[in-house]
Design an enzyme around this catalytic site. Structure first.
Site, PDB file in Angstrom:
ATOM      1  N   LYS A 123      32.409  -0.284   0.265  1.00 14.69           N
ATOM      2  CA  LYS A 123      33.623  -0.899   0.828  1.00 14.69           C
ATOM      3  C   LYS A 123      34.881  -0.233   0.239  1.00 14.69           C
ATOM      4  O   LYS A 123      35.782   0.131   0.972  1.00 14.69           O
ATOM      5  CB  LYS A 123      33.618  -2.413   0.559  1.00 14.69           C
ATOM      6  N   THR A 124      34.885  -0.077  -1.086  1.00 16.54           N
ATOM      7  CA  THR A 124      36.035   0.573  -1.715  1.00 16.54           C
ATOM      8  C   THR A 124      36.103   2.031  -1.271  1.00 16.54           C
ATOM      9  O   THR A 124      37.191   2.563  -1.007  1.00 16.54           O
ATOM     10  CB  THR A 124      35.904   0.521  -3.260  1.00 16.54           C
ATOM     11  N   ASP A 141      39.756  -6.438  -3.488  1.00 19.25           N
ATOM     12  CA  ASP A 141      38.319  -6.655  -3.589  1.00 19.25           C
ATOM     13  C   ASP A 141      38.059  -8.146  -3.848  1.00 19.25           C
ATOM     14  O   ASP A 141      38.940  -8.841  -4.368  1.00 19.25           O
ATOM     15  CB  ASP A 141      37.776  -5.807  -4.755  1.00 19.25           C
ATOM     16  N   THR A 197      31.881  -9.924  -0.552  1.00 13.38           N
ATOM     17  CA  THR A 197      30.429 -10.045  -0.400  1.00 13.38           C
ATOM     18  C   THR A 197      30.124 -11.359   0.318  1.00 13.38           C
ATOM     19  O   THR A 197      28.986 -11.621   0.664  1.00 13.38           O
ATOM     20  CB  THR A 197      29.738 -10.058  -1.787  1.00 13.38           C
ATOM     21  N   ARG A 227      25.381   2.965  -4.242  1.00 14.05           N
ATOM     22  CA  ARG A 227      25.827   2.895  -5.646  1.00 14.05           C
ATOM     23  C   ARG A 227      24.622   2.960  -6.584  1.00 14.05           C
ATOM     24  O   ARG A 227      24.645   3.602  -7.628  1.00 14.05           O
ATOM     25  CB  ARG A 227      26.631   1.616  -5.896  1.00 14.05           C
TER      26      ARG A 227
END
Ligand code: ADE
Length: 352
Positions: A80-81, A125, A174, A233
Site C-alpha cells: 500500500k505504501t 497509514d 488493514t 514484504r
C-alpha cells in the site's frame, strides 16, 4: 542448477527470528525503502490496480487537476505504501507519509495539512485508527481544501476558514470495515490489494536478489515465493535471510535446495507458516477441540495482542483456508488439521 553443499553439519550461529511477520519484526527501513519500486514497470502484481491508476494519473495530468483521494485496503505487506510512492513519483510530486496513531492531537493533523504544497500527496497509514477530532478536521480539508479552525471559547468562539492547497490524500488500512462511513465516502477511489500469486512473488524475489547482487535460480526464487504467504514484504525479508545463508554456507548462490534448507532452519514451513501460526492452530485443536474459540482467548493463551493475531496472523491463515471465522469464534478447517498432520474430527473413525 544443483549446488552440492556440506550441509550435514549445520553450524549457524545466526540469530534466528521466528517471527518473520509483516508488522511484528524489527523494521529494516533502509532495506525496505531501498528496494521499493519507483514506477509501474518495476512494481510487480496488483495488475488491475495498476491499470486503473495509469488511466487515472494520465487523466489528472491532462486535466491539470489533483488526483482524487484514494483508499487502499488489504492485509499488511501487500504494497500500500509502495504504490502510494509510485503514484507520487509518476505524478512528479512530493509525498508526506504519516500514520493515524501519530495524529493524536488536533495540532498534529493541522500541522501536516498546513505544511502541504499544491498537488502533494498525504499518505496516512492505518487510517481506521484516526480519532474523531482528526476525522472532523479532515472532512472539509478533503472536500473543499479548507481547514475550519475554532478560536476562542464557547460564546465568543469564531470559526476561521483557512484555504489549503489542493492535495491528494491516500489512506491505507488493514480494516476498511472500521472506517467511519463519512470518511470512507470522501475517497474517490477505493481499492483492495490482493495477495500475490507464487509467480508474482517469485518475480519480486528475483528483483530483490538482483538488487542485493545475489545469484538466484528460477527454482530458488519459486521456493522462497512458496513460503512467503502471498506477501511481497515477507518475500523480500526471506530473500535477505536466505541470501545470508547462501553467502556464508553455499557459495553465494540461492537455488531450490539452499532456499528450502535455509527456510527449514528458520522454521518457516512449506505453507510459509511460522511457529506462532502453528502454535495458534495447535492451540485451537488441542485446547478447544478445533474451535470455535474467541480471538481474545487465543491471544491471551499465546501471549500476543489481539491486533497482532487479527491483523498479522489471521489474514493469511484464512486466505489459505487453514482457519475459519465463524460468529462464535475461530475454527481450524480440515485443511488446517491436515497441514499439522492431525486427523480432523470428521476423519476420525467413530468408535461408538
Ligand atoms: N517490493 C515490494 N513490493 C513489490 C512489488 N509489488 N513489486 C516489486 N517489488 C516489490
Amino acid at each position: 542448477m544443483a549446488i552440492i553443499s556440506d550441509n550435514g553439519d549445520t553450524k549457524f550461529t545466526t540469530k534466528r527470528n521466528p517471527m518473520v511477520k509483516p508488522e511484528t519484526i524489527e523494521y529494516d527501513n533502509t532495506f525496505e525503502n531501498s528496494i521499493r519500486p519507483k514506477d509501474f514497470d518495476s512494481y510487480i502484481g496488483q495488475s488491475a490496480l495498476k491499470e486503473t491508476l495509469k488511466i487515472t494519473l494520465e487523466a489528472a495530468k491532462l486535466r491539470e487537476k489533483p488526483l482524487d483521494h484514494m483508499l487502499f485496503y488489504g492485509p499488511p505487506g501487500l504494497g500500500k505504501t509502495t504504490i502510494a510512492g509510485v503514484i507520487a513519483a509518476q505524478m512528479g510530486v512530493e509525498i508526506k507519509i504519516t500514520s493515524a496513531p501519530a495524529l493524536e492531537r488536533p495540532r498534529d493533523i493541522i500541522g501536516i495539512l498546513m505544511s502541504l504544497k499544491g498537488g502533494e500527496i498525504l499518505f496516512i497509514d492505518e487510517i481506521h485508527r484516526l480519532n474523531k477530532v482528526a476525522e472532523e478536521i479532515l472532512y472539509p480539508a478533503m472536500e473543499d481544501f479548507t481547514l475550519d479552525m475554532t478560536t476562542g471559547k464557547s460564546q465568543t468562539a469564531k470559526t476561521l476558514r483557512v484555504p489549503l492547497p489542493k492535495f491528494t490524500l491516500i489512506g491505507a488500512t488493514t480494516k476498511a470495515g472500521e472506517l467511519s462511513s463519512p470518511l470512507r465516502d470522501r475517497f474517490g477511489m477505493i481499492h483492495r490489494l490482493e495477495f500475490y500469486t507464487i509467480e508474482e512473488l517469485s518475480q519480486v524475489v528475483e528483483r530483490t536478489a538482483k538488487i542485493l547482487e545475489i545469484n538466484i535460480t528460477r527454482e530458488g526464487a519459486i521456493a522462497i515465493a512458496r513460503r512467503s504467504r502471498g506477501t511481497p514484504r515477507i518475500a523480500n525479508r526471506l530473500v535477505k535471510r536466505v541470501a545470508d545463508f547462501a553467502i556464508v554456507k553455499y557459495e553465494g548462490i540461492i537455488d531450490e535446495f539452499v532456499a528450502n534448507e535455509s527456510l527449514d532452519i528458520l522454521k518457516i514451513d512449506e505453507f510459509g507458516l511460522e511457529p506462532t501460526d502453528r502454535a495458534l492452530l495447535n492451540l485451537i485443536i488441542e485446547k478447544y477441540d478445533g474451535g470455535p474459540v474467541g480471538v481474545e482467548t487465543i491471544a491471551a493463551a499465546l501471549s500476543e495482542d489481539v491486533r497482532t493475531i487479527e491483523d498479522v496472523c489471521e489474514p493469511y491463515l484464512l486466505q489459505a483456508g487453514l482457519l475459519q471465522r465463524t460468529p462464535r469464534g475461530r475454527k481450524v478447517s480440515p485443511e488446517g488439521y491436515r497441514h499439522l498432520g492431525i486427523k480432523s474430527p470428521s476423519e476420525q473413525t467413530r468408535l461408538f
